[in-house]
Design a protein around this motif. Structure first.
Motif, PDB file in Angstrom:
ATOM      1  N   THR A   1      -8.135  11.220  -2.369  1.00 25.31           N
ATOM      2  CA  THR A   1      -7.833  10.736  -3.717  1.00 25.31           C
ATOM      3  C   THR A   1      -6.345  10.906  -3.965  1.00 25.31           C
ATOM      4  N   LEU A   2      -5.848  10.241  -4.977  1.00 23.54           N
ATOM      5  CA  LEU A   2      -4.424  10.347  -5.290  1.00 23.54           C
ATOM      6  C   LEU A   2      -4.043  11.780  -5.616  1.00 23.54           C
ATOM      7  N   ALA A   3      -4.880  12.490  -6.340  1.00 25.60           N
ATOM      8  CA  ALA A   3      -4.587  13.882  -6.689  1.00 25.60           C
ATOM      9  C   ALA A   3      -4.421  14.741  -5.437  1.00 25.60           C
ATOM     10  N   GLU A   4      -5.232  14.466  -4.413  1.00 24.73           N
ATOM     11  CA  GLU A   4      -5.152  15.219  -3.164  1.00 24.73           C
ATOM     12  C   GLU A   4      -3.911  14.850  -2.354  1.00 24.73           C
ATOM     13  N   ALA A   5      -3.461  13.628  -2.495  1.00 22.38           N
ATOM     14  CA  ALA A   5      -2.354  13.137  -1.673  1.00 22.38           C
ATOM     15  C   ALA A   5      -0.978  13.391  -2.280  1.00 22.38           C
ATOM     16  N   LEU A   6      -0.941  13.715  -3.576  1.00 27.15           N
ATOM     17  CA  LEU A   6       0.364  13.848  -4.241  1.00 27.15           C
ATOM     18  C   LEU A   6       1.132  15.056  -3.732  1.00 27.15           C
ATOM     19  N   PRO A   7       2.394  14.865  -3.348  1.00 24.22           N
ATOM     20  CA  PRO A   7       3.237  15.984  -2.965  1.00 24.22           C
ATOM     21  C   PRO A   7       3.938  16.564  -4.195  1.00 24.22           C
ATOM     22  N   ALA A   8       4.749  17.573  -3.972  1.00 26.49           N
ATOM     23  CA  ALA A   8       5.487  18.168  -5.091  1.00 26.49           C
ATOM     24  C   ALA A   8       6.778  17.411  -5.396  1.00 26.49           C
ATOM     25  N   GLY A   9       7.280  16.667  -4.425  1.00 25.86           N
ATOM     26  CA  GLY A   9       8.575  16.016  -4.583  1.00 25.86           C
ATOM     27  C   GLY A   9       8.501  14.600  -5.117  1.00 25.86           C
ATOM     28  N   LYS A  10       9.491  13.798  -4.733  1.00 22.10           N
ATOM     29  CA  LYS A  10       9.619  12.433  -5.240  1.00 22.10           C
ATOM     30  C   LYS A  10       8.571  11.516  -4.601  1.00 22.10           C
ATOM     31  N   VAL A  11       8.046  10.595  -5.417  1.00 23.53           N
ATOM     32  CA  VAL A  11       6.941   9.732  -4.978  1.00 23.53           C
ATOM     33  C   VAL A  11       7.293   8.266  -5.185  1.00 23.53           C
ATOM     34  N   ALA A  12       6.969   7.461  -4.185  1.00 22.65           N
ATOM     35  CA  ALA A  12       6.998   6.008  -4.325  1.00 22.65           C
ATOM     36  C   ALA A  12       5.570   5.505  -4.207  1.00 22.65           C
ATOM     37  N   LEU A  13       5.056   4.907  -5.257  1.00 20.11           N
ATOM     38  CA  LEU A  13       3.701   4.341  -5.253  1.00 20.11           C
ATOM     39  C   LEU A  13       3.767   2.896  -4.797  1.00 20.11           C
ATOM     40  N   VAL A  14       2.891   2.554  -3.858  1.00 25.39           N
ATOM     41  CA  VAL A  14       2.875   1.197  -3.315  1.00 25.39           C
ATOM     42  C   VAL A  14       1.565   0.541  -3.724  1.00 25.39           C
ATOM     43  N   LEU A  15       1.661  -0.584  -4.406  1.00 27.73           N
ATOM     44  CA  LEU A  15       0.471  -1.286  -4.889  1.00 27.73           C
ATOM     45  C   LEU A  15       0.478  -2.720  -4.387  1.00 27.73           C
ATOM     46  N   GLY A  16      -0.664  -3.166  -3.888  1.00 26.10           N
ATOM     47  CA  GLY A  16      -0.787  -4.523  -3.399  1.00 26.10           C
ATOM     48  C   GLY A  16      -1.418  -5.445  -4.425  1.00 26.10           C
ATOM     49  N   ALA A  17      -1.401  -6.713  -4.104  1.00 23.65           N
ATOM     50  CA  ALA A  17      -1.991  -7.710  -4.989  1.00 23.65           C
ATOM     51  C   ALA A  17      -3.491  -7.502  -5.102  1.00 23.65           C
TER      52      ALA A  17
END
Length: 260
Positions: A200-216
């Motif tokens: 899940t996103l909560a499990e994958a989130l790191p402590a630092g800077k994040v770039a979220l990638v979303l597709g169509a």
């Protein structure tokens, strides 16, 4: 000039504009914005070069602040304004023609450590506008799109963004994968949202800077874009629904980052 003559001149000018009635297109090299939030934000943006405002007196009265005394305004009634925008667009008595915003480079946009949204072939202007609005609400540093597979700056994007088009840097790039490499070099952890991901996103989130990638919607991220992600993650939605609208997914993911 009498009131009737003003209306006649207005209609004549609208009729000659490229695309004809209801196209919502501005003159060459210009962008036409409508609606109070979009117009007000553009008027307050010092980076905008304004050409002309068509408005009802009620529309101008609704603005926060006063226009300069020499600002080019042409008074009109709602029917006149409806001829200048996309069919059935809610102009709220305000239509502004202005120059498009200057290009923004990725290295300039990510001087702020907020999250970055990378949009892979998200072409619906309503979705891009809604994502801009969420990006502004949650302090995102920028959105990044590919030039060929994203909507142009427009009144529809600006209206959906509700003023955020003037706030959030919109970086357009030729090669999305290369931009993602640049984000990695700048210290961003690139997370692609994918319904089939195990974490899940909560499990994958790191402590630092994040770039979220979303597709169509429907197609999701292209393979080359997904392969440039450091991890894939899903939003824990109920099995009854296959997926979320991309703008809703962006808002939920930004909230998750803000509250981690």
């Amino acid at each position: 000039m009498a009131k009737g003559e003003k209306k006649k001149a207005m209609r004549g000018r609208a009729g000659r504009m490229q695309g004809g009635r209801g196209s919502g297109r501005a003159g060459a090299g210009q962008v036409r914005l409508w609606g109070r939030h979009a117009v007000e934000a553009a008027l307050k943006n010092p980076q905008r070069v304004h050409r002309k405002l068509w408005a009802t007196r009620e529309g101008v009265a609704s603005l926060d602040g006063e226009l300069p005394s020499d600002f080019p305004v042409e008074w009109a009634d709602p029917a006149d304004l409806a001829r200048l925008v996309a069919r059935d667009a809610p102009h709220q008595g305000l239509v502004l023609e202005c120059a498009p915003l200057e290009d923004v480079f990725l290295d300039e946009a990510i001087e702020d450590d907020g999250p970055v949204l990378v949009l892979d072939q998200v072409t619906d202007p309503h979705n891009v506008g809604a994502i801009l609005r969420s990006a502004a609400a949650f302090g995102a540093a920028a959105i990044v799109t590919q030039d060929r597979h994203a909507p142009p700056e427009s009144g529809t994007v600006a209206k959906s963004a509700s003023g955020a088009l003037e706030i959030v840097p919109w970086v357009r790039v030729v090669n999305l994968a290369r931009a993602m490499e640049d984000l990695a070099e700048a210290g961003y952890w690139r997370i692609g949202l994918a319904g089939e991901a195990e974490a899940t996103l909560a499990e994958a989130l790191p402590a630092g800077k994040v770039a979220l990638v979303l597709g169509a919607e429907g197609e999701g991220m292209r393979h080359n874009v997904a392969s440039h992600c450091d991890s894939l993650a899903r939003l824990p939605i109920a099995e009854a629904m296959e997926s979320l609208n991309v703008s809703n997914a962006a808002a939920i993911a930004l909230y998750a980052i803000a509250t981690r």
